[in-house]
Design a protein around this motif. Structure first.
Motif, PDB file in Angstrom:
ATOM      1  N   ARG A  24       0.822  -1.211   0.000  1.00 11.86           N
ATOM      2  CA  ARG A  24       0.000   0.000   0.000  1.00 11.86           C
ATOM      3  C   ARG A  24       0.856   1.261   0.000  1.00 11.86           C
ATOM      4  O   ARG A  24       2.041   1.236   0.342  1.00 11.86           O
ATOM      5  N   TYR A  26       0.901   5.245   1.653  1.00 11.82           N
ATOM      6  CA  TYR A  26       0.423   5.968   2.836  1.00 11.82           C
ATOM      7  C   TYR A  26       0.657   7.448   2.577  1.00 11.82           C
ATOM      8  O   TYR A  26       1.772   7.867   2.244  1.00 11.82           O
ATOM      9  N   VAL A  37      -4.370   5.487   4.151  1.00  7.33           N
ATOM     10  CA  VAL A  37      -4.247   4.677   2.940  1.00  7.33           C
ATOM     11  C   VAL A  37      -5.265   5.184   1.923  1.00  7.33           C
ATOM     12  O   VAL A  37      -6.434   5.391   2.270  1.00  7.33           O
ATOM     13  N   GLN A  42      -7.779   0.290  -0.105  1.00  6.32           N
ATOM     14  CA  GLN A  42      -8.382  -0.278   1.097  1.00  6.32           C
ATOM     15  C   GLN A  42      -9.169  -1.535   0.741  1.00  6.32           C
ATOM     16  O   GLN A  42      -9.642  -1.691  -0.390  1.00  6.32           O
ATOM     17  N   ALA A  48     -12.753  -7.074   4.480  1.00  8.81           N
ATOM     18  CA  ALA A  48     -12.441  -6.527   5.805  1.00  8.81           C
ATOM     19  C   ALA A  48     -13.193  -7.302   6.893  1.00  8.81           C
ATOM     20  O   ALA A  48     -12.620  -7.638   7.938  1.00  8.81           O
ATOM     21  N   HIS A 136      -9.574   1.897  11.826  1.00  6.17           N
ATOM     22  CA  HIS A 136     -10.357   1.219  10.798  1.00  6.17           C
ATOM     23  C   HIS A 136     -11.288   2.174  10.038  1.00  6.17           C
ATOM     24  O   HIS A 136     -11.879   1.773   9.033  1.00  6.17           O
ATOM     25  N   ALA A 138     -12.710   4.619   7.554  1.00  3.39           N
ATOM     26  CA  ALA A 138     -12.346   5.164   6.246  1.00  3.39           C
ATOM     27  C   ALA A 138     -12.653   6.652   6.153  1.00  3.39           C
ATOM     28  O   ALA A 138     -11.988   7.378   5.414  1.00  3.39           O
ATOM     29  N   THR A 180      -6.699  -4.001   7.541  1.00  6.83           N
ATOM     30  CA  THR A 180      -7.913  -3.239   7.857  1.00  6.83           C
ATOM     31  C   THR A 180      -7.598  -1.908   8.537  1.00  6.83           C
ATOM     32  O   THR A 180      -8.510  -1.117   8.768  1.00  6.83           O
ATOM     33  N   VAL A 182      -6.444   1.674   8.240  1.00  5.24           N
ATOM     34  CA  VAL A 182      -6.344   2.589   7.095  1.00  5.24           C
ATOM     35  C   VAL A 182      -6.081   4.033   7.491  1.00  5.24           C
ATOM     36  O   VAL A 182      -5.765   4.860   6.629  1.00  5.24           O
TER      37      VAL A 182
END
Length: 216
Positions: A24, A26, A37, A42, A48, A136, A138, A180, A182
């Protein structure tokens, strides 16, 4: 034409590259210091949820309760008798909620996967606790705003999540290996959250932030 990075999910700022590993990218927001992320990297919700199901946190696990006590104990020290709270992101084994109930507090739990009780988000509380959940989220900006609507004046929001220290430590950090996870917060991020929402902020440990809504 190069693709523009997504806006910061906490404050809407314009992020810059911060780190990249084999899985990933960042990004870091220069305004609120959040590291996150990009959405397209994601996990999908079903993936997830399947990963969450591999976690083994039992109500009667003494080690897990010692871990949760880092949030529970400093919060209890600040609460009046009879306070009513919400465990946001309580998971399938709501040990934190059970610990507050054992200490004499009324509690409700909410988790979008394991306890999707919409009624729990339709009342106000004297305190809200969230352990190992914020990483976790988003859309943390929207979620924090929603939680603060549920918090009465004078109430406390207690958040347990490990904090970003610096770029070198981040590159070696076990916390980013969880697919998971993020969003990653630093002390500066929590200071930004407190200032944006007019909250009082205390750090009760290396991974515990306590935010208080001023009493009217």
């Amino acid at each position: 034409m190069p693709t523009l990075p997504p806006p910061c999910p906490l404050c809407g700022g314009n992020p810059q590259p911060y780190h990249r590993d084999a899985r990933r990218d960042y990004l870091q927001c220069p305004d609120c210091d959040l590291v996150f992320v990009p959405p397209q990297q994601q996990l999908e919700p079903a993936a997830a949820e399947a990963f969450y199901a591999t976690h083994r946190n039992a109500l009667d696990d003494a080690g897990y309760r010692r871990f949760l006590a880092r949030l529970c104990e400093p919060m209890i020290q600040r609460l009046p008798t009879g306070a009513c709270g919400l465990d946001f992101g309580c998971g399938p084994a709501p040990a934190l909620m059970a610990m507050f109930i054992a200490a004499g507090f009324a509690m409700r739990g909410y988790d979008p996967l394991f306890a999707p009780d919409a009624a729990a988000l339709a009342q106000q509380y004297d305190f809200i606790v969230s352990s190992e959940v914020f990483e976790h989220l988003a859309e943390p900006g929207a979620e924090i705003s929603r939680l603060l609507v549920l918090l009465r004046p004078g109430g406390w929001l207690g958040v347990m999540t490990k904090r970003v220290r610096d770029r070198e430590a981040f590159a070696q950090w076990h916390y980013i290996r969880d697919p998971t996870h993020v969003c990653f917060y630093s002390e500066a991020t929590f200071r930004f959250i407190a200032a944006r929402h007019g909250l009082l902020l205390e750090f009760a440990g290396a991974d515990v932030a306590l935010l208080r809504r001023p009493a009217v």
